[in-house]
Write a protein that holds these residues in place. Structure first.
Motif, mmCIF file in Angstrom:
data_model
loop_
_atom_site.group_PDB
_atom_site.id
_atom_site.type_symbol
_atom_site.label_atom_id
_atom_site.label_comp_id
_atom_site.label_asym_id
_atom_site.label_seq_id
_atom_site.Cartn_x
_atom_site.Cartn_y
_atom_site.Cartn_z
ATOM 1 N N GLY A 125 0.774 -1.229 0.000
ATOM 2 C CA GLY A 125 0.000 0.000 0.000
ATOM 3 C C GLY A 125 0.804 1.278 0.000
ATOM 4 N N LYS A 126 2.128 1.178 -0.108
ATOM 5 C CA LYS A 126 2.997 2.357 -0.067
ATOM 6 C C LYS A 126 3.649 2.572 -1.432
ATOM 7 N N GLY A 127 4.315 3.730 -1.577
ATOM 8 C CA GLY A 127 5.000 3.981 -2.835
ATOM 9 C C GLY A 127 5.570 5.378 -2.930
ATOM 10 N N PHE A 128 6.099 5.662 -4.105
ATOM 11 C CA PHE A 128 6.720 6.950 -4.395
ATOM 12 C C PHE A 128 5.653 7.888 -4.960
ATOM 13 N N GLY A 129 5.414 9.020 -4.282
ATOM 14 C CA GLY A 129 4.454 10.005 -4.777
ATOM 15 C C GLY A 129 4.942 10.682 -6.044
ATOM 16 N N ARG A 130 4.116 11.564 -6.564
ATOM 17 C CA ARG A 130 4.418 12.235 -7.831
ATOM 18 C C ARG A 130 5.716 13.045 -7.707
ATOM 19 N N HIS A 131 6.670 12.759 -8.592
ATOM 20 C CA HIS A 131 7.963 13.433 -8.540
ATOM 21 C C HIS A 131 8.535 13.547 -9.952
ATOM 22 N N PRO A 132 9.420 14.518 -10.170
ATOM 23 C CA PRO A 132 9.917 14.777 -11.527
ATOM 24 C C PRO A 132 11.239 14.073 -11.832
ATOM 25 N N HIS A 133 11.489 13.878 -13.128
ATOM 26 C CA HIS A 133 12.787 13.448 -13.655
ATOM 27 C C HIS A 133 13.014 14.163 -14.982
ATOM 28 N N PRO A 136 10.810 -5.518 -11.740
ATOM 29 C CA PRO A 136 10.265 -6.157 -10.538
ATOM 30 C C PRO A 136 10.840 -7.561 -10.347
ATOM 31 N N LEU A 137 11.104 -7.904 -9.090
ATOM 32 C CA LEU A 137 11.589 -9.240 -8.741
ATOM 33 C C LEU A 137 10.544 -10.038 -7.976
ATOM 34 N N GLU A 138 9.768 -9.359 -7.136
ATOM 35 C CA GLU A 138 8.667 -9.978 -6.396
ATOM 36 C C GLU A 138 7.554 -8.949 -6.242
ATOM 37 N N GLY A 139 6.306 -9.385 -6.356
ATOM 38 C CA GLY A 139 5.189 -8.475 -6.191
ATOM 39 C C GLY A 139 4.912 -7.671 -7.452
ATOM 40 N N THR A 140 4.024 -6.681 -7.333
ATOM 41 C CA THR A 140 3.624 -5.866 -8.482
ATOM 42 C C THR A 140 3.757 -4.384 -8.159
ATOM 43 N N LEU A 141 4.069 -3.609 -9.180
ATOM 44 C CA LEU A 141 4.303 -2.172 -9.037
ATOM 45 C C LEU A 141 3.427 -1.441 -10.045
ATOM 46 N N GLU A 142 2.638 -0.471 -9.556
ATOM 47 C CA GLU A 142 1.814 0.328 -10.474
ATOM 48 C C GLU A 142 2.518 1.628 -10.815
ATOM 49 N N HIS A 143 2.524 1.956 -12.092
ATOM 50 C CA HIS A 143 3.175 3.158 -12.608
ATOM 51 C C HIS A 143 2.131 4.080 -13.220
ATOM 52 N N GLN A 144 2.249 5.393 -12.929
ATOM 53 C CA GLN A 144 1.458 6.425 -13.599
ATOM 54 C C GLN A 144 2.388 7.581 -13.918
ATOM 55 N N THR A 184 4.597 8.426 -10.703
ATOM 56 C CA THR A 184 4.424 7.797 -9.390
ATOM 57 C C THR A 184 4.633 6.307 -9.548
ATOM 58 N N GLU A 185 5.071 5.667 -8.466
ATOM 59 C CA GLU A 185 5.209 4.207 -8.429
ATOM 60 C C GLU A 185 4.668 3.730 -7.095
ATOM 61 N N PHE A 186 3.702 2.809 -7.142
ATOM 62 C CA PHE A 186 3.046 2.365 -5.922
ATOM 63 C C PHE A 186 2.889 0.855 -5.893
ATOM 64 N N ASN A 187 2.949 0.326 -4.678
ATOM 65 C CA ASN A 187 2.593 -1.060 -4.431
ATOM 66 C C ASN A 187 1.106 -1.079 -4.093
ATOM 67 N N LYS A 188 0.302 -1.582 -5.021
ATOM 68 C CA LYS A 188 -1.150 -1.561 -4.819
ATOM 69 C C LYS A 188 -1.645 -2.684 -3.916
ATOM 70 N N ASP A 189 -0.818 -3.685 -3.681
ATOM 71 C CA ASP A 189 -1.199 -4.779 -2.789
ATOM 72 C C ASP A 189 -1.034 -4.312 -1.348
ATOM 73 N N PRO A 190 -2.103 -4.307 -0.558
ATOM 74 C CA PRO A 190 -2.004 -3.788 0.814
ATOM 75 C C PRO A 190 -1.244 -4.708 1.760
ATOM 76 N N ASP A 191 -1.036 -5.966 1.354
ATOM 77 C CA ASP A 191 -0.482 -6.950 2.278
ATOM 78 C C ASP A 191 0.925 -7.407 1.932
ATOM 79 N N GLN A 192 1.261 -7.440 0.649
ATOM 80 C CA GLN A 192 2.535 -8.015 0.233
ATOM 81 C C GLN A 192 3.503 -6.928 -0.239
ATOM 82 N N PRO A 193 4.781 -7.026 0.121
ATOM 83 C CA PRO A 193 5.769 -6.064 -0.376
ATOM 84 C C PRO A 193 6.081 -6.311 -1.841
ATOM 85 N N VAL A 194 6.635 -5.307 -2.477
ATOM 86 C CA VAL A 194 7.147 -5.455 -3.834
ATOM 87 C C VAL A 194 8.653 -5.183 -3.786
ATOM 88 N N THR A 195 9.405 -6.036 -4.449
ATOM 89 C CA THR A 195 10.851 -5.864 -4.567
ATOM 90 C C THR A 195 11.180 -5.601 -6.029
#
Length: 238
Positions: free
Chosen positions: A53-61, A70-78, A104-115
């Motif tokens: 349920g955590k992640g990187f908020g909106r930020h610039p590059h 990704p190595l484990e889990g899922t990562l959502e990108h916007q 932004t990059e977020f782990n949408k799974d509230p229970d499992q970490p993403v690596t």
């Protein structure tokens, strides 16, 4: 003469922010080590774990090639280009930040970490139009061989970026050995062991170890256990 560099897993700087644990091979944000700035065009190699349920908020590059694996889990990108995507193990995502993007990059799974591996490369061309690319390579042949998953050519295999760089990934059986040829003379090779143990030429490497060097001939790989290995071929200058 260019020096070989060995970065053992336990020599990495570990930033623990609670929701994020990041093992950083090179200097990053608040961590600065003048001996560990980059390897050629390879600027960032972070091994990140993001809690559920955590992640990187909106930020610039801008003017950076940004790769996520990704190595484990899922990562959502916007991002500000309108892309919304979920990346999973067996996929690679690449962005040419160019003139500037927000994402932004977020782990949408509230229970499992993403690596996932967060990798930055300097581009060989500045201020390009930002772009996004994503590839599912999981059905490619990685068994006892290195599958190309990134290149500088949109017509070649893998995602493509603005740099004369090539990434390959392989899953090697214990006691298997093979050779690997670089795509471009003069490039360096940075080897990152995702899992297992290998010997690269005469250098033994364990899980999450990194090794950068400048081959003048084919590189020899020998797996001393079942192993998963990421190869990052990058130029010294651009």
């Amino acid at each position: 003469m260019k020096n070989n560099i060995l970065h053992t897993a336990d020599s990495r700087f570990v930033a623990d922010h609670g929701w994020l644990k990041s093992a950083q091979t090179f200097s990053f944000h608040d961590h600065y080590d003048p001996q560990r700035i980059q390897f050629g065009a390879l600027r960032v190699l972070n091994d990140d774990i993001v809690h559920g349920g955590k992640g990187f908020g909106r930020h610039p590059h801008d003017n950076m090639e940004i790769i996520s694996i990704p190595l484990e889990g899922t990562l959502e990108h916007q991002d500000s280009m309108g892309n919304v995507a979920v990346i999973e193990p067996g996929e690679i995502q690449a962005m040419s930040a160019g003139t500037g993007i927000y994402h932004t990059e977020f782990n949408k799974d509230p229970d499992q970490p993403v690596t996932f591996l967060q990798i930055w490369l300097y581009p060989d061309k500045l201020n390009v139009t930002p772009r996004y690319d994503q590839l599912d390579y999981s059905k490619g042949d990685m068994h006892n061989k290195f599958l190309q998953i990134l290149s500088p050519d949109p017509k070649d295999e893998g995602v493509w970026i603005q740099q004369q760089a090539w990434f390959h990934i392989g899953k090697l059986d214990k006691d298997f050995d093979t050779n690997h040829s670089l795509k471009r003379a003069g490039n360096g090779l940075y080897v990152f062991v995702v899992k297992g143990n290998i010997i690269v030429n005469d250098q033994a490497l364990g899980q999450r170890d990194g090794y950068g060097f400048w081959p003048d001939s084919d590189v020899k790989f020998a797996a001393t256990s079942d192993a998963e290995v990421l190869l990052m071929e990058v130029p010294e200058k651009w």
